[in-house]
Scaffold this active site. Structure first.
Site, PDB file in Angstrom:
ATOM      1  N   GLU A 146      -3.959  -2.605 -14.545  1.00 22.83           N
ATOM      2  CA  GLU A 146      -3.036  -2.023 -14.278  1.00 22.83           C
ATOM      3  C   GLU A 146      -3.311  -0.922 -13.293  1.00 22.83           C
ATOM      4  O   GLU A 146      -2.692  -0.519 -12.297  1.00 22.83           O
ATOM      5  CB  GLU A 146      -2.152  -1.443 -15.474  1.00 22.83           C
ATOM      6  N   ASN A 168       8.319  -1.651 -17.300  1.00 24.27           N
ATOM      7  CA  ASN A 168       7.693  -2.623 -16.194  1.00 24.27           C
ATOM      8  C   ASN A 168       8.324  -3.983 -15.984  1.00 24.27           C
ATOM      9  O   ASN A 168       8.677  -4.358 -15.030  1.00 24.27           O
ATOM     10  CB  ASN A 168       6.421  -2.514 -16.229  1.00 24.27           C
ATOM     11  N   TRP A 225      15.753  -5.623  -0.269  1.00 22.27           N
ATOM     12  CA  TRP A 225      14.781  -4.919  -1.221  1.00 22.27           C
ATOM     13  C   TRP A 225      14.753  -3.545  -0.941  1.00 22.27           C
ATOM     14  O   TRP A 225      14.715  -2.898  -1.705  1.00 22.27           O
ATOM     15  CB  TRP A 225      13.432  -5.415  -1.281  1.00 22.27           C
ATOM     16  N   TRP A 269       8.285  -3.638  -4.914  1.00 23.72           N
ATOM     17  CA  TRP A 269       9.641  -4.180  -4.104  1.00 23.72           C
ATOM     18  C   TRP A 269       9.182  -5.394  -3.512  1.00 23.72           C
ATOM     19  O   TRP A 269      10.011  -6.495  -3.300  1.00 23.72           O
ATOM     20  CB  TRP A 269      10.419  -3.324  -3.599  1.00 23.72           C
TER      21      TRP A 269
END
Length: 481
Positions: free
Chosen positions: A279, A345, A363, A386
């Site tokens: 991550e 998330n 978006w 996005w």
């Protein structure tokens, strides 16, 4: 001897940006190492970032983070100098006032910040001073992670593997035990109006967060001690609060990503540590993308998507923003975002897919809403994620991947606890119907106190029809590419 003393007393300016901490701060460390008095400064320069000045939630966080940093500096008998205005003009003025020959700061990937760096270096150079730009917000220098051909990575996995091949970042730098401080006049933080005026919408933020370096370290230590072992399973269940929730602390630099990396190495290890490191490397990947592609926040990296037949749907956008789409997992996520300035998330992916695919809304409109409402609004992460959801960015989710929000809800919130928490109108509905109340028999809805279209909205789009509309649009731009 007098001239030597005078030169030794010329301060080193420390320009804080998205690195509001004392530990593992390369610019602070370098300023202290000069042996000169250190002049800490933060500049609020809204004009420089244009459309990407901090949104409402981020400004709330910034106020409290600066207050915490100021208190930490006071513990070292130093004062944080606050100035508002053009960054280059403010720095030039401080150099002129103080006689400083060096300005130390952390670098940022944001295109507007890089433009400021160049202009500041030139302006300070004309005054006989130097700008020292140091790495304080990322794991690695973005120019150091290159493909074998010397280019920038456009796919996450090879990028992450290249980072891991470097053996991890160097150990974090210690916070200074003492500081020889310089002083200048400062503006008052309260005069910056970073906090919301009436109505005060920040109650949920205050209840959920403790901005500042101390709050960041407490949250990190608690997660690594109690949450890392369960992280592989819990991170996908929004009702469990199984993620670290460190993203705003990382964005504002209250804890460095290097600190977190090395703290994780001391933890229990296993799959949880591996996933956390991955991550952190995704965050690094987004910063790298923005560094090499300054258009990332505004335009699709895949040119074919410039011809996407997006819909102009103000009503649909408003329903999505307000958590009134009639699709429970989407509404729960959007209401969590509005209440605490953060969203799980997994749910971010679901609500993003719903907006750009089921509603076929650009978006960029979702990106703008997140920018204003997220406490962790980060230009690289926000834009990169996005574009990933929309299928138009680097290493993006395939264009044909359209999350079914009902199936996602049933899989990751099987008992409906997350929906019940954030959409209390549905709290009495049994789990098998809570993610698709329009499928429930009328007596079941009545018993739960629900009247669709009145106490809770009908869906703003038929999920099957919305999916087919998106696939048709994607096929069209794919055939024309």
């Amino acid at each position: 001897m007098g001239a030597m003393t005078k030169a030794a007393d010329r301060p080193a300016i420390l320009w804080f940006r998205n690195d509001l901490r004392l530990a593992d701060h390369a610019a602070l460390y370098a300023a202290v190492e000069t042996g000169r008095p250190v002049l800490p400064v933060f500049i609020l320069d809204d004009a420089a970032s244009g459309a990407w000045k901090p949104g409402g939630a981020a400004r709330w966080w910034l106020h409290h983070s600066l207050a915490a940093l100021g208190q930490a500096l006071e513990g070292l008998d130093a004062r944080l100098v606050l100035r508002r205005g053009d960054s280059v003009a403010v720095l030039s003025g401080l150099v002129g006032e103080s006689g400083a020959a060096d300005v130390f700061t952390g670098g940022m990937a944001d295109p507007w910040a890089r433009r400021i760096d160049q202009a500041a270096a030139e302006a300070l150079g004309s005054q006989g001073a130097r700008l020292h730009r140091m790495r304080t917000t990322t794991l690695f220098n973005p120019e150091s992670i290159r493909t074998k051909a010397g280019g920038a990575y456009g796919v996450y996995t090879p990028f992450a593997n290249a980072c891991l091949a470097l053996g991890g970042p160097k150990p974090p730098l210690p916070a200074p035990r003492s500081l020889r401080a310089a002083a200048r006049d400062s503006e008052r933080l309260g005069d910056w109006d970073l906090l919301p005026a009436k109505p005060d919408w920040a109650a949920g933020l205050r209840a959920a967060w403790t901005p500042g370096e101390h709050g960041a370290l407490e949250r990190a230590e608690a997660f690594l001690r109690h949450g890392l072992g369960a992280y592989p399973a819990a991170r996908d269940r929004p009702a469990d609060d199984g993620t670290s929730m460190l993203s705003p602390h990382l964005h504002f630099g209250e804890i460095s990503v290097v600190q977190l990396w090395h703290m994780a190495q001391r933890g229990p290890g296993g799959k949880g540590r591996e996933l956390l490191i991955r991550e952190l490397l995704w965050r690094e990947f987004c910063a790298n993308l923005l560094w090499h592609h300054p258009i990332l926040p505004d335009a699709p990296l895949k040119p074919a998507f410039a011809a996407m037949p997006w819909r102009d749907d103000p009503a649909g956008l408003a329903a999505w923003q307000q958590g009134r789409t009639g699709v429970p997992i989407v509404d729960a996520g959007m209401r969590q975002l509005w209440r605490i300035g953060w969203m799980h998330n997994r749910v971010r992916m679901i609500v993003g897919s719903f907006l750009v695919k089921h509603l076929l809304i650009p978006w960029q409109q979702g990106e703008a809403w997140f920018w204003d409402t997220l406490v962790d609004a980060d230009l690289a992460n926000n834009a990169g994620n996005w574009q990933w959801v929309a299928g138009c960015g680097a290493d993006a989710s395939p264009w044909f991947r359209i999350f079914n929000p009902v199936l996602q809800g049933r899989k990751f919130d099987p008992e409906g606890d997350y929906v019940r928490r954030w959409v209390p109108e549905l709290a009495r509905l049994e789990a098998r119907h809570i993610h698709a109340p329009w499928e429930a028999p009328r007596p079941v809805l009545s018993q739960a106190g629900i009247t669709l279209g009145q106490t809770y909205p009908e869906p703003v789009v038929d999920l099957g029809a919305g999916r087919e509309r998106a696939l048709t649009a994607f096929r069209r731009i794919r055939s024309e590419a």
